[in-house]
Design a protein around this motif. Structure first.
Motif, PDB file in Angstrom:
ATOM      1  N   PRO A   1       0.819  -1.223   0.000  1.00 49.82           N
ATOM      2  CA  PRO A   1       0.000   0.000   0.000  1.00 49.82           C
ATOM      3  C   PRO A   1       0.847   1.265   0.000  1.00 49.82           C
ATOM      4  N   ALA A   2       2.031   1.220   0.617  1.00 48.50           N
ATOM      5  CA  ALA A   2       2.895   2.401   0.630  1.00 48.50           C
ATOM      6  C   ALA A   2       3.384   2.737  -0.777  1.00 48.50           C
ATOM      7  N   LEU A   3       3.795   1.720  -1.521  1.00 44.88           N
ATOM      8  CA  LEU A   3       4.242   1.950  -2.896  1.00 44.88           C
ATOM      9  C   LEU A   3       3.139   2.562  -3.753  1.00 44.88           C
ATOM     10  N   VAL A   4       1.947   1.987  -3.654  1.00 46.87           N
ATOM     11  CA  VAL A   4       0.828   2.488  -4.465  1.00 46.87           C
ATOM     12  C   VAL A   4       0.468   3.913  -4.056  1.00 46.87           C
ATOM     13  N   GLY A   5       0.427   4.171  -2.765  1.00 51.18           N
ATOM     14  CA  GLY A   5       0.049   5.495  -2.286  1.00 51.18           C
ATOM     15  C   GLY A   5       1.056   6.564  -2.697  1.00 51.18           C
ATOM     16  N   ILE A   6       2.338   6.290  -2.526  1.00 53.19           N
ATOM     17  CA  ILE A   6       3.360   7.261  -2.917  1.00 53.19           C
ATOM     18  C   ILE A   6       3.332   7.488  -4.419  1.00 53.19           C
ATOM     19  N   ALA A   7       3.239   6.399  -5.189  1.00 54.83           N
ATOM     20  CA  ALA A   7       3.199   6.528  -6.645  1.00 54.83           C
ATOM     21  C   ALA A   7       1.999   7.365  -7.097  1.00 54.83           C
ATOM     22  N   ALA A   8       0.877   7.250  -6.396  1.00 57.72           N
ATOM     23  CA  ALA A   8      -0.306   8.036  -6.755  1.00 57.72           C
ATOM     24  C   ALA A   8      -0.029   9.527  -6.637  1.00 57.72           C
ATOM     25  N   TYR A   9       0.713   9.932  -5.604  1.00 51.93           N
ATOM     26  CA  TYR A   9       1.039  11.347  -5.445  1.00 51.93           C
ATOM     27  C   TYR A   9       2.038  11.827  -6.499  1.00 51.93           C
ATOM     28  N   LEU A  10       2.824  10.923  -7.035  1.00 55.38           N
ATOM     29  CA  LEU A  10       3.831  11.311  -8.026  1.00 55.38           C
ATOM     30  C   LEU A  10       3.251  11.437  -9.430  1.00 55.38           C
ATOM     31  N   LEU A  11       2.034  10.982  -9.627  1.00 56.28           N
ATOM     32  CA  LEU A  11       1.461  10.996 -10.969  1.00 56.28           C
ATOM     33  C   LEU A  11       1.337  12.406 -11.532  1.00 56.28           C
ATOM     34  N   LEU A  12       0.949  13.370 -10.688  1.00 54.32           N
ATOM     35  CA  LEU A  12       0.721  14.724 -11.198  1.00 54.32           C
ATOM     36  C   LEU A  12       1.990  15.351 -11.775  1.00 54.32           C
ATOM     37  N   PRO A  13       3.099  15.458 -11.039  1.00 54.30           N
ATOM     38  CA  PRO A  13       4.290  16.067 -11.657  1.00 54.30           C
ATOM     39  C   PRO A  13       4.834  15.275 -12.838  1.00 54.30           C
ATOM     40  N   LEU A  14       4.763  13.931 -12.754  1.00 56.14           N
ATOM     41  CA  LEU A  14       5.285  13.119 -13.856  1.00 56.14           C
ATOM     42  C   LEU A  14       4.411  13.229 -15.100  1.00 56.14           C
ATOM     43  N   TRP A  15       3.100  13.189 -14.915  1.00 52.10           N
ATOM     44  CA  TRP A  15       2.182  13.268 -16.055  1.00 52.10           C
ATOM     45  C   TRP A  15       2.269  14.636 -16.724  1.00 52.10           C
ATOM     46  N   ARG A  16       2.279  15.694 -15.924  1.00 48.84           N
ATOM     47  CA  ARG A  16       2.394  17.037 -16.491  1.00 48.84           C
ATOM     48  C   ARG A  16       3.728  17.227 -17.201  1.00 48.84           C
ATOM     49  N   GLY A  17       4.813  16.729 -16.593  1.00 54.58           N
ATOM     50  CA  GLY A  17       6.113  16.846 -17.234  1.00 54.58           C
ATOM     51  C   GLY A  17       6.164  16.114 -18.557  1.00 54.58           C
ATOM     52  N   LEU A  18       5.560  14.928 -18.623  1.00 54.16           N
ATOM     53  CA  LEU A  18       5.546  14.153 -19.858  1.00 54.16           C
ATOM     54  C   LEU A  18       4.744  14.867 -20.939  1.00 54.16           C
ATOM     55  N   ARG A  19       3.604  15.425 -20.562  1.00 55.35           N
ATOM     56  CA  ARG A  19       2.787  16.146 -21.542  1.00 55.35           C
ATOM     57  C   ARG A  19       3.528  17.375 -22.076  1.00 55.35           C
ATOM     58  N   LEU A  20       4.148  18.131 -21.186  1.00 51.14           N
ATOM     59  CA  LEU A  20       4.885  19.315 -21.631  1.00 51.14           C
ATOM     60  C   LEU A  20       6.084  18.941 -22.492  1.00 51.14           C
ATOM     61  N   ALA A  21       6.733  17.836 -22.155  1.00 51.98           N
ATOM     62  CA  ALA A  21       7.892  17.401 -22.938  1.00 51.98           C
ATOM     63  C   ALA A  21       7.482  16.998 -24.348  1.00 51.98           C
ATOM     64  N   LEU A  22       6.376  16.312 -24.462  1.00 53.52           N
ATOM     65  CA  LEU A  22       5.912  15.888 -25.786  1.00 53.52           C
ATOM     66  C   LEU A  22       5.463  17.067 -26.640  1.00 53.52           C
ATOM     67  N   ARG A  23       5.059  18.157 -25.985  1.00 52.81           N
ATOM     68  CA  ARG A  23       4.624  19.355 -26.719  1.00 52.81           C
ATOM     69  C   ARG A  23       5.750  20.355 -26.931  1.00 52.81           C
ATOM     70  N   ALA A  24       6.945  20.039 -26.478  1.00 53.72           N
ATOM     71  CA  ALA A  24       8.054  20.992 -26.554  1.00 53.72           C
ATOM     72  C   ALA A  24       8.456  21.355 -27.989  1.00 53.72           C
ATOM     73  N   PRO A  25       8.532  20.411 -28.942  1.00 53.01           N
ATOM     74  CA  PRO A  25       8.908  20.794 -30.315  1.00 53.01           C
ATOM     75  C   PRO A  25       7.843  21.687 -30.943  1.00 53.01           C
ATOM     76  N   ASP A  26       8.281  22.686 -31.688  1.00 54.51           N
ATOM     77  CA  ASP A  26       7.309  23.548 -32.360  1.00 54.51           C
ATOM     78  C   ASP A  26       6.762  22.870 -33.597  1.00 54.51           C
ATOM     79  N   ALA A  27       5.732  23.459 -34.165  1.00 55.97           N
ATOM     80  CA  ALA A  27       5.031  22.851 -35.300  1.00 55.97           C
ATOM     81  C   ALA A  27       5.946  22.704 -36.513  1.00 55.97           C
ATOM     82  N   ALA A  28       6.833  23.695 -36.733  1.00 60.05           N
ATOM     83  CA  ALA A  28       7.719  23.632 -37.893  1.00 60.05           C
ATOM     84  C   ALA A  28       8.673  22.440 -37.791  1.00 60.05           C
ATOM     85  N   THR A  29       9.172  22.190 -36.592  1.00 54.16           N
ATOM     86  CA  THR A  29      10.082  21.055 -36.395  1.00 54.16           C
ATOM     87  C   THR A  29       9.373  19.736 -36.650  1.00 54.16           C
TER      88      THR A  29
END
Length: 385
Positions: free
Chosen positions: A258-286
């Motif tokens: 339960p500790a692993l699952v609970g801690i991982a649940a709190y980490l989802l927000l920064p990791l998910w947002r970081g992944l989304r921003l990283a995938l959107r980092a290249p501009d349209a021309a690139t």
């Protein structure tokens, strides 16, 4: 090129840190002498109770500030770092020697513990060191200073220089327990981070449900950690009752699961947002250029999106890793062990030094991970630029 304004602000910061250091050293108690580990004890001040080491440390700090104000910033900063490191060593040795003198001839239960003045003095020394390292302009000097302090503490500690301090007494009595707790803490926080990365990656693949995902990962953040862990224990207990084969596989409602699952649940927000921003980092021309070259979506992801977004990904990983180390402390509440167990044992016994014995490694792990990943992030940004 260092600006005059930056130099002046650094000099002012060093002077203020030195003044605060001297005020802590001579205005606040450095040690507390108590009949046992459970009482606060009587304050022990620098005046008339300590040897020359304490006063020599104060003189070195003043000398470091004077050198810091010289015209040659690099040499002045390096010289100030040398003097400040020596001051750290002298202050530590002086505290250890005085603690040993205070408890000499006292009953075995007597304790000499570090007081507010000592902790603040070390804190302001650290601030002055950070300013001096920045002024020296040598990137390797920061890690070298940290390594030098740690090496000194280890060598001096093994030589018995700090045996009179209550913190060292607690460490001797629980050395194996603390080492096991550090390993458990590292495995727990590292495992939760891996689980969080996998979960964030899977959530990012669900393109049509990103609105729901955002609501989910954001909603988890408002749930108190203790409540979430308690809910997971109840959920795991019900799941194991309904599916006995899971219990046979070694899973338990209490412990790391339960500790692993609970801690991982709190980490989802920064990791998910970081992944989304990283995938959107290249501009349209690139992206258009990559498509025009005939790259498949998978190749665009591997060769364009991820390399360009790598600094953002590492930044998100840094935030999540430090958060995981802190949250792992609460894993002890559900039987997951780790350094949180040492902290809570100290709280239950009203033993401040035992609490510190668990808290200091948590702080050290967090600072080490933060520093290491920050360096990786800066290196990747320079490479990407």
């Amino acid at each position: 090129m260092r600006t005059a304004r930056g130099t002046d602000s650094g000099r002012i910061g060093a002077i203020l840190a030195a003044i605060a250091f001297l005020a802590s050293l001579y205005g606040l108690p450095l040690l507390r002498l108590a009949a046992n580990r459970l009482v606060v004890g009587d304050p022990v001040f620098a005046e008339g109770n300590f040897g020359m080491e304490i006063h020599a440390a104060a003189g070195l700090v003043v000398a470091a500030v004077l050198i810091f104000g010289g015209r040659r910033a690099n040499l002045g900063g390096a010289g100030a770092v040398t003097l400040l490191l020596t001051a750290v060593a002298l202050l530590a040795l002086g505290l250890g020697a005085t603690a040993a003198d205070l408890i000499s001839g006292e009953p075995p239960a007597a304790r000499a513990s570090l007081a507010a003045g000592a902790w603040l003095a070390f804190a302001f020394l650290a601030v002055a060191l950070a300013i001096a390292v920045a002024r020296a302009g040598r990137s390797w000097l920061g890690p070298f200073s940290i390594g030098a302090v740690l090496l000194f503490l280890i060598v001096a500690g093994r030589a018995g220089a700090f045996d009179g301090l209550s913190l060292a007494v607690e460490l001797r009595a629980r050395r194996d327990t603390v080492l096991d707790a550090i390993l458990q803490h590292a495995l727990l926080s590292g495992g939760a981070l891996v689980l969080g990365v996998l979960g964030a990656g899977l959530l990012a693949l669900w393109r049509r449900g990103q609105g729901f995902v955002e609501m989910l990962v954001g909603g988890i953040q408002v749930v108190p950690a203790v409540a979430l862990l308690g809910g997971l224990v109840a959920l795991a207990s019900g799941l194991l009752h309904a599916v006995p084969v899971l219990r046979a596989a070694g899973l338990s409602a209490l412990g790391p699961f339960p500790a692993l699952v609970g801690i991982a649940a709190y980490l989802l927000l920064p990791l998910w947002r970081g992944l989304r921003l990283a995938l959107r980092a290249p501009d349209a021309a690139t992206l258009d250029a990559a498509t025009a070259l005939g790259l498949t979506p998978g190749q665009v992801l591997a060769r364009v999106r991820l390399p360009i977004g790598a600094p953002i990904l590492i930044g998100a990983l840094r935030v999540a890793a430090v958060q995981s180390i802190g949250l792992a402390t609460l894993g002890a509440l559900v039987g997951a062990g780790g350094l949180g167990q040492v902290v809570f044992d100290g709280m239950a016994q009203f033993a401040p030094d035992l609490i510190l014995l668990g808290a200091i490694p948590v702080i050290g792990l967090s600072l080490a991970v933060e520093s290491g990943l920050s360096r990786v992030e800066r290196a990747v940004r320079r490479h990407a630029a």
